[in-house]
Design a protein around this motif. Sequence first.
Motif, PDB file in Angstrom:
ATOM      1  N   UNK A  20       0.838  -1.202   0.000  1.00 58.09           N
ATOM      2  CA  UNK A  20       0.000   0.000   0.000  1.00 58.09           C
ATOM      3  C   UNK A  20       0.873   1.252   0.000  1.00 58.09           C
ATOM      4  N   UNK A  21       1.914   1.275   0.825  1.00 57.78           N
ATOM      5  CA  UNK A  21       2.793   2.441   0.930  1.00 57.78           C
ATOM      6  C   UNK A  21       3.510   2.710  -0.385  1.00 57.78           C
ATOM      7  N   UNK A  22       3.999   1.669  -1.023  1.00 51.08           N
ATOM      8  CA  UNK A  22       4.686   1.844  -2.306  1.00 51.08           C
ATOM      9  C   UNK A  22       3.716   2.382  -3.348  1.00 51.08           C
ATOM     10  N   UNK A  23       2.519   1.791  -3.424  1.00 49.38           N
ATOM     11  CA  UNK A  23       1.525   2.262  -4.397  1.00 49.38           C
ATOM     12  C   UNK A  23       1.149   3.716  -4.131  1.00 49.38           C
ATOM     13  N   UNK A  24       0.959   4.069  -2.872  1.00 46.24           N
ATOM     14  CA  UNK A  24       0.616   5.447  -2.518  1.00 46.24           C
ATOM     15  C   UNK A  24       1.741   6.402  -2.901  1.00 46.24           C
ATOM     16  N   UNK A  25       2.978   6.032  -2.600  1.00 47.41           N
ATOM     17  CA  UNK A  25       4.123   6.864  -2.951  1.00 47.41           C
ATOM     18  C   UNK A  25       4.225   7.056  -4.465  1.00 47.41           C
ATOM     19  N   UNK A  26       3.960   5.987  -5.224  1.00 41.03           N
ATOM     20  CA  UNK A  26       3.992   6.088  -6.686  1.00 41.03           C
ATOM     21  C   UNK A  26       2.955   7.080  -7.183  1.00 41.03           C
ATOM     22  N   UNK A  27       1.722   6.936  -6.716  1.00 40.43           N
ATOM     23  CA  UNK A  27       0.637   7.828  -7.152  1.00 40.43           C
ATOM     24  C   UNK A  27       0.924   9.266  -6.715  1.00 40.43           C
ATOM     25  N   UNK A  28       1.405   9.428  -5.492  1.00 36.84           N
ATOM     26  CA  UNK A  28       1.725  10.770  -4.985  1.00 36.84           C
ATOM     27  C   UNK A  28       2.817  11.447  -5.805  1.00 36.84           C
ATOM     28  N   UNK A  29       3.701  10.650  -6.412  1.00 39.94           N
ATOM     29  CA  UNK A  29       4.784  11.216  -7.218  1.00 39.94           C
ATOM     30  C   UNK A  29       4.374  11.440  -8.676  1.00 39.94           C
ATOM     31  N   UNK A  34      -1.926   1.306 -13.597  1.00 38.13           N
ATOM     32  CA  UNK A  34      -2.843   0.954 -14.683  1.00 38.13           C
ATOM     33  C   UNK A  34      -3.503  -0.401 -14.489  1.00 38.13           C
ATOM     34  N   UNK A  35      -2.925  -1.240 -13.610  1.00 37.01           N
ATOM     35  CA  UNK A  35      -3.510  -2.562 -13.364  1.00 37.01           C
ATOM     36  C   UNK A  35      -2.956  -3.119 -12.063  1.00 37.01           C
ATOM     37  N   UNK A  36      -3.813  -3.791 -11.302  1.00 39.11           N
ATOM     38  CA  UNK A  36      -3.372  -4.501 -10.104  1.00 39.11           C
ATOM     39  C   UNK A  36      -3.621  -5.981 -10.336  1.00 39.11           C
ATOM     40  N   UNK A  37      -2.585  -6.773 -10.251  1.00 40.73           N
ATOM     41  CA  UNK A  37      -2.679  -8.206 -10.498  1.00 40.73           C
ATOM     42  C   UNK A  37      -3.176  -8.931  -9.249  1.00 40.73           C
ATOM     43  N   UNK A  38      -3.910 -10.012  -9.473  1.00 38.96           N
ATOM     44  CA  UNK A  38      -4.436 -10.776  -8.347  1.00 38.96           C
ATOM     45  C   UNK A  38      -3.723 -12.118  -8.168  1.00 38.96           C
ATOM     46  N   UNK A  39      -3.210 -12.695  -9.232  1.00 38.47           N
ATOM     47  CA  UNK A  39      -2.535 -13.988  -9.128  1.00 38.47           C
ATOM     48  C   UNK A  39      -1.098 -13.850  -8.645  1.00 38.47           C
ATOM     49  N   UNK A  40      -0.521 -12.704  -8.874  1.00 37.96           N
ATOM     50  CA  UNK A  40       0.820 -12.422  -8.374  1.00 37.96           C
ATOM     51  C   UNK A  40       0.758 -11.103  -7.620  1.00 37.96           C
ATOM     52  N   UNK A  41       1.695 -10.901  -6.725  1.00 38.66           N
ATOM     53  CA  UNK A  41       1.743  -9.666  -5.937  1.00 38.66           C
ATOM     54  C   UNK A  41       2.474  -8.627  -6.781  1.00 38.66           C
ATOM     55  N   UNK A  42       1.692  -7.920  -7.643  1.00 40.99           N
ATOM     56  CA  UNK A  42       2.305  -6.984  -8.577  1.00 40.99           C
ATOM     57  C   UNK A  42       1.289  -5.957  -9.064  1.00 40.99           C
ATOM     58  N   UNK A  43       1.829  -4.863  -9.615  1.00 42.26           N
ATOM     59  CA  UNK A  43       1.012  -3.831 -10.251  1.00 42.26           C
ATOM     60  C   UNK A  43       1.701  -3.413 -11.541  1.00 42.26           C
ATOM     61  N   UNK A  44       0.899  -2.899 -12.466  1.00 41.74           N
ATOM     62  CA  UNK A  44       1.438  -2.245 -13.655  1.00 41.74           C
ATOM     63  C   UNK A  44       1.336  -0.758 -13.382  1.00 41.74           C
ATOM     64  N   UNK A  45       2.395  -0.045 -13.647  1.00 42.09           N
ATOM     65  CA  UNK A  45       2.429   1.377 -13.324  1.00 42.09           C
ATOM     66  C   UNK A  45       3.121   2.152 -14.442  1.00 42.09           C
ATOM     67  N   UNK A  46       2.511   3.278 -14.808  1.00 39.84           N
ATOM     68  CA  UNK A  46       3.111   4.161 -15.815  1.00 39.84           C
ATOM     69  C   UNK A  46       3.858   5.247 -15.065  1.00 39.84           C
ATOM     70  N   UNK A  47       5.161   5.311 -15.305  1.00 39.97           N
ATOM     71  CA  UNK A  47       5.974   6.308 -14.634  1.00 39.97           C
ATOM     72  C   UNK A  47       7.173   6.680 -15.487  1.00 39.97           C
ATOM     73  N   UNK A  48       7.807   7.807 -15.178  1.00 47.14           N
ATOM     74  CA  UNK A  48       8.991   8.209 -15.939  1.00 47.14           C
ATOM     75  C   UNK A  48      10.102   7.170 -15.820  1.00 47.14           C
ATOM     76  N   UNK A  49      10.767   6.920 -16.935  1.00 51.76           N
ATOM     77  CA  UNK A  49      11.838   5.933 -16.974  1.00 51.76           C
ATOM     78  C   UNK A  49      12.939   6.248 -15.951  1.00 51.76           C
TER      79      UNK A  49
END
Length: 73
Positions: A20-29, A34-49
């Motif tokens: 939750x903290x990592x996801x919040x920090x990503x969004x705050x930055x 773009x997607x939260x996976x349920x079968x694996x502990x992962x998210x897809x995120x669009x961010x600067x390279x």
Amino acid sequence: MTSSVYIVRFKEDATPADVYKIKKDLVDSGAEITHEYTLIKAVAVKLPDAEISTLETHPSVAQVEKDQEVKAY
């Protein structure tokens, strides 16, 4: 600044609070989840390279990989 979509896979021992903290920090930055996976502990995120190296060194992150199309042959 170039942005791409990355798959961020969390370590198995990452707690829900860690994730939750990592996801919040990503969004705050300014990143976009773009997607939260349920079968694996992962998210897809669009961010600067340029922000990838910081994310890769986080103690709760197992892997950061550029999202790409996969084809079965």
